[in-house]
Design a protein around this motif. Structure first.
Motif, PDB file in Angstrom:
ATOM      1  N   ALA A  85      17.023 -11.315  -5.104  1.00 17.23           N
ATOM      2  CA  ALA A  85      15.638 -10.852  -5.234  1.00 17.23           C
ATOM      3  C   ALA A  85      15.327 -10.029  -3.997  1.00 17.23           C
ATOM      4  CB  ALA A  85      14.675 -12.027  -5.346  1.00 17.23           C
ATOM      5  N   GLU A  86      14.719  -8.836  -4.179  1.00 17.03           N
ATOM      6  CA  GLU A  86      14.518  -7.912  -3.066  1.00 17.03           C
ATOM      7  C   GLU A  86      13.114  -7.332  -3.053  1.00 17.03           C
ATOM      8  OE1 GLU A  86      18.562  -7.721  -4.856  1.00 17.03           O
ATOM      9  OE2 GLU A  86      16.780  -6.630  -5.559  1.00 17.03           O
ATOM     10  N   ILE A  87      12.639  -7.014  -1.843  1.00 13.44           N
ATOM     11  CA  ILE A  87      11.463  -6.185  -1.616  1.00 13.44           C
ATOM     12  C   ILE A  87      11.920  -5.122  -0.630  1.00 13.44           C
ATOM     13  CG2 ILE A  87       9.098  -6.039  -0.765  1.00 13.44           C
ATOM     14  CD1 ILE A  87      10.374  -9.390  -1.847  1.00 13.44           C
ATOM     15  N   ILE A  88      11.914  -3.835  -1.039  1.00 14.29           N
ATOM     16  CA  ILE A  88      12.703  -2.818  -0.342  1.00 14.29           C
ATOM     17  C   ILE A  88      11.952  -1.495  -0.191  1.00 14.29           C
ATOM     18  CG2 ILE A  88      14.790  -1.365  -0.526  1.00 14.29           C
ATOM     19  CD1 ILE A  88      15.441  -4.252   0.203  1.00 14.29           C
ATOM     20  N   ALA A  89      12.159  -0.832   0.961  1.00 12.80           N
ATOM     21  CA  ALA A  89      11.897   0.601   1.141  1.00 12.80           C
ATOM     22  C   ALA A  89      13.256   1.277   1.151  1.00 12.80           C
ATOM     23  CB  ALA A  89      11.153   0.862   2.443  1.00 12.80           C
ATOM     24  N   THR A 125      13.536  19.038   1.738  1.00 12.52           N
ATOM     25  CA  THR A 125      13.335  18.122   0.633  1.00 12.52           C
ATOM     26  C   THR A 125      13.788  16.729   1.050  1.00 12.52           C
ATOM     27  OG1 THR A 125      13.718  19.902  -0.961  1.00 12.52           O
ATOM     28  CG2 THR A 125      13.885  17.654  -1.784  1.00 12.52           C
ATOM     29  N   SER A 126      12.955  15.725   0.782  1.00  9.09           N
ATOM     30  CA  SER A 126      13.270  14.360   1.214  1.00  9.09           C
ATOM     31  C   SER A 126      12.625  13.366   0.263  1.00  9.09           C
ATOM     32  CB  SER A 126      12.822  14.129   2.660  1.00  9.09           C
ATOM     33  OG  SER A 126      11.438  14.423   2.802  1.00  9.09           O
ATOM     34  N   TYR A 127      13.014  12.083   0.384  1.00 10.15           N
ATOM     35  CA  TYR A 127      12.688  11.104  -0.636  1.00 10.15           C
ATOM     36  C   TYR A 127      12.463   9.726  -0.033  1.00 10.15           C
ATOM     37  CZ  TYR A 127      15.152  14.778  -3.186  1.00 10.15           C
ATOM     38  OH  TYR A 127      15.569  15.986  -3.672  1.00 10.15           O
ATOM     39  N   SER A 128      11.621   8.921  -0.685  1.00 11.96           N
ATOM     40  CA  SER A 128      11.469   7.523  -0.297  1.00 11.96           C
ATOM     41  C   SER A 128      10.952   6.726  -1.483  1.00 11.96           C
ATOM     42  CB  SER A 128      10.519   7.374   0.898  1.00 11.96           C
ATOM     43  OG  SER A 128       9.234   7.901   0.612  1.00 11.96           O
ATOM     44  N   SER A 129      11.458   5.491  -1.620  1.00 16.30           N
ATOM     45  CA  SER A 129      11.056   4.586  -2.698  1.00 16.30           C
ATOM     46  C   SER A 129      10.605   3.253  -2.119  1.00 16.30           C
ATOM     47  CB  SER A 129      12.229   4.331  -3.656  1.00 16.30           C
ATOM     48  OG  SER A 129      12.593   5.482  -4.365  1.00 16.30           O
ATOM     49  N   PHE A 130       9.665   2.602  -2.808  1.00 15.89           N
ATOM     50  CA  PHE A 130       9.138   1.307  -2.389  1.00 15.89           C
ATOM     51  C   PHE A 130       9.067   0.430  -3.623  1.00 15.89           C
ATOM     52  CE2 PHE A 130       7.435   4.931  -0.178  1.00 15.89           C
ATOM     53  CZ  PHE A 130       7.855   4.685   1.124  1.00 15.89           C
ATOM     54  N   TRP A 131       9.791  -0.689  -3.619  1.00 17.03           N
ATOM     55  CA  TRP A 131       9.929  -1.423  -4.870  1.00 17.03           C
ATOM     56  C   TRP A 131      10.271  -2.888  -4.663  1.00 17.03           C
ATOM     57  CZ3 TRP A 131      14.796  -3.481  -5.232  1.00 17.03           C
ATOM     58  CH2 TRP A 131      15.852  -2.809  -4.581  1.00 17.03           C
ATOM     59  N   ILE A 132      10.153  -3.649  -5.778  1.00 18.50           N
ATOM     60  CA  ILE A 132      10.637  -5.015  -5.845  1.00 18.50           C
ATOM     61  C   ILE A 132      11.639  -5.083  -6.983  1.00 18.50           C
ATOM     62  CG2 ILE A 132       8.447  -5.909  -5.014  1.00 18.50           C
ATOM     63  CD1 ILE A 132       8.053  -7.003  -7.933  1.00 18.50           C
ATOM     64  N   GLY A 133      12.528  -6.092  -6.943  1.00 16.44           N
ATOM     65  CA  GLY A 133      13.473  -6.201  -8.036  1.00 16.44           C
ATOM     66  C   GLY A 133      14.351  -7.421  -7.962  1.00 16.44           C
ATOM     67  N   GLU A 135       7.195   5.944  -5.538  1.00 13.90           N
ATOM     68  CA  GLU A 135       7.976   6.968  -4.850  1.00 13.90           C
ATOM     69  C   GLU A 135       7.048   7.844  -4.021  1.00 13.90           C
ATOM     70  OE1 GLU A 135      12.103   8.653  -4.869  1.00 13.90           O
ATOM     71  OE2 GLU A 135      11.233   6.878  -5.814  1.00 13.90           O
ATOM     72  N   ALA A 136       7.574   8.354  -2.915  1.00 13.21           N
ATOM     73  CA  ALA A 136       6.869   9.347  -2.103  1.00 13.21           C
ATOM     74  C   ALA A 136       7.908  10.352  -1.631  1.00 13.21           C
ATOM     75  CB  ALA A 136       6.173   8.686  -0.917  1.00 13.21           C
ATOM     76  N   THR A 146       0.862  -1.181   0.000  1.00 15.97           N
ATOM     77  CA  THR A 146       0.000   0.000   0.000  1.00 15.97           C
ATOM     78  C   THR A 146       0.893   1.225   0.000  1.00 15.97           C
ATOM     79  OG1 THR A 146      -1.753  -1.146   1.196  1.00 15.97           O
ATOM     80  CG2 THR A 146      -1.787   1.263   1.245  1.00 15.97           C
ATOM     81  N   GLN A 147       0.639   2.138  -0.932  1.00  9.23           N
ATOM     82  CA  GLN A 147       1.483   3.325  -1.067  1.00  9.23           C
ATOM     83  C   GLN A 147       1.436   4.165   0.208  1.00  9.23           C
ATOM     84  OE1 GLN A 147       3.639   4.242  -3.203  1.00  9.23           O
ATOM     85  NE2 GLN A 147       4.013   6.355  -2.631  1.00  9.23           N
ATOM     86  N   PRO A 148       2.573   4.326   0.897  1.00 14.32           N
ATOM     87  CA  PRO A 148       2.581   5.158   2.105  1.00 14.32           C
ATOM     88  C   PRO A 148       2.402   6.638   1.774  1.00 14.32           C
ATOM     89  CG  PRO A 148       4.457   3.653   2.055  1.00 14.32           C
ATOM     90  CD  PRO A 148       3.865   3.658   0.679  1.00 14.32           C
ATOM     91  N   SER A 149       1.850   7.365   2.713  1.00 15.55           N
ATOM     92  CA  SER A 149       1.844   8.824   2.623  1.00 15.55           C
ATOM     93  C   SER A 149       3.110   9.338   3.280  1.00 15.55           C
ATOM     94  CB  SER A 149       0.615   9.399   3.326  1.00 15.55           C
ATOM     95  OG  SER A 149       0.631   9.054   4.701  1.00 15.55           O
TER      96      SER A 149
END
Length: 255
Positions: free
Chosen positions: A185-189, A89-97, A112-113, A79-82
């Protein structure tokens, strides 16, 4: 002993873009999402000696990474975080790969958020390193539910699928990368990076991942490394234990 790792790969072109953006008004970045600072650098994880991480600390990743065999698929839902934004300025990514953990290839997709000028920015992307990441134009909002799969036939053909089940859109990208390592294989914030290093992590609260699998099995079957994000003595995000071998959460602690 925990290994501390960070992204270092970014081209001179990307560095020039970052430099230009650094001098631009923050409102411009909010108006033109394609000009965001991230994800300009690779999402590849590289240790000080180029080896894979073997314990639970990274300067820019939190989540799970499985190694030890060849991986041809990885899947998860989240679920996409808020994000809670200040003037910083700041950054965050949520992904698989696939790959990226000590390897020279990356095949990933996610969301991305970010915070820019006090405003939250949400979007999605894919990356086939060494090519630059590519942003999708489809709308992303906090609370959207995503499912995603990255897969390959093992001979260089990749399919990266990202579905927003809340808004009803799917992006399917087919790419060729002949020299992919297929070593992890990764699932990452993530706290994305620029040429100057890891960027400030956006305050995303909690990112919850479910149905995390690799090669069609729960990722827990591979004894994956549980990674917490830390910089020196500062813990930036923590990863929970796996539930049922396939569900976990990452909790923001500090920018």
């Amino acid at each position: 002993m925990s290994a501390t790792v960070r992204i270092t790969a970014v081209s001179a072109v990307a560095a020039a873009v970052l430099s230009a953006l650094a001098t631009a008004p923050s409102a411009a970045a909010a108006t033109h999402p394609a000009l965001r600072l991230t994800p300009m650098g690779s999402h590849r994880l590289v240790g000080p000696d180029g080896s894979r991480i073997s314990h639970s600390t990274s300067s820019n990743w939190a989540g799970y990474a499985a190694t030890g065999t060849q991986f041809t698929s990885v899947s998860a839902s989240w679920t996409q975080p808020s994000v809670t934004c200040t003037s910083a300025t700041s950054y965050s990514s949520f992904w698989i790969g696939l790959d990226g953990d000590g390897s020279n290839s990356v095949e990933q997709t996610g969301t991305e958020a970010d915070c820019s000028g006090g405003h939250a920015q949400y979007y999605s992307w894919y990356e086939m390193y060494p090519a630059y990441p590519v942003n999708y134009s489809n709308s992303v909002s906090p609370g959207d539910h995503f499912t995603s799969t990255v897969s390959t036939n093992g001979s260089g053909s990749f399919t990266l699928t990202l579905t927003n089940t809340t808004k009803g859109w799917t992006k399917t990208t087919k790419k060729t990368l002949r020299n992919a390592s297929l070593a992890s294989a990764e699932i990452i914030a993530e706290a994305p990076s620029s040429s100057s290093g890891v960027l400030p992590l956006a305050h995303f609260s909690t990112a919850s991942f479910t149905s995390a699998s690799a090669n069609g099995q729960p990722i827990g079957n591979y004894g994956p490394d549980k990674i917490n994000m830390a910089s020196g003595s500062t813990t930036k995000a923590t990863t929970s234990a796996l539930s049922g071998g396939s569900s976990f959460s990452v909790t923001w602690i500090h920018s």
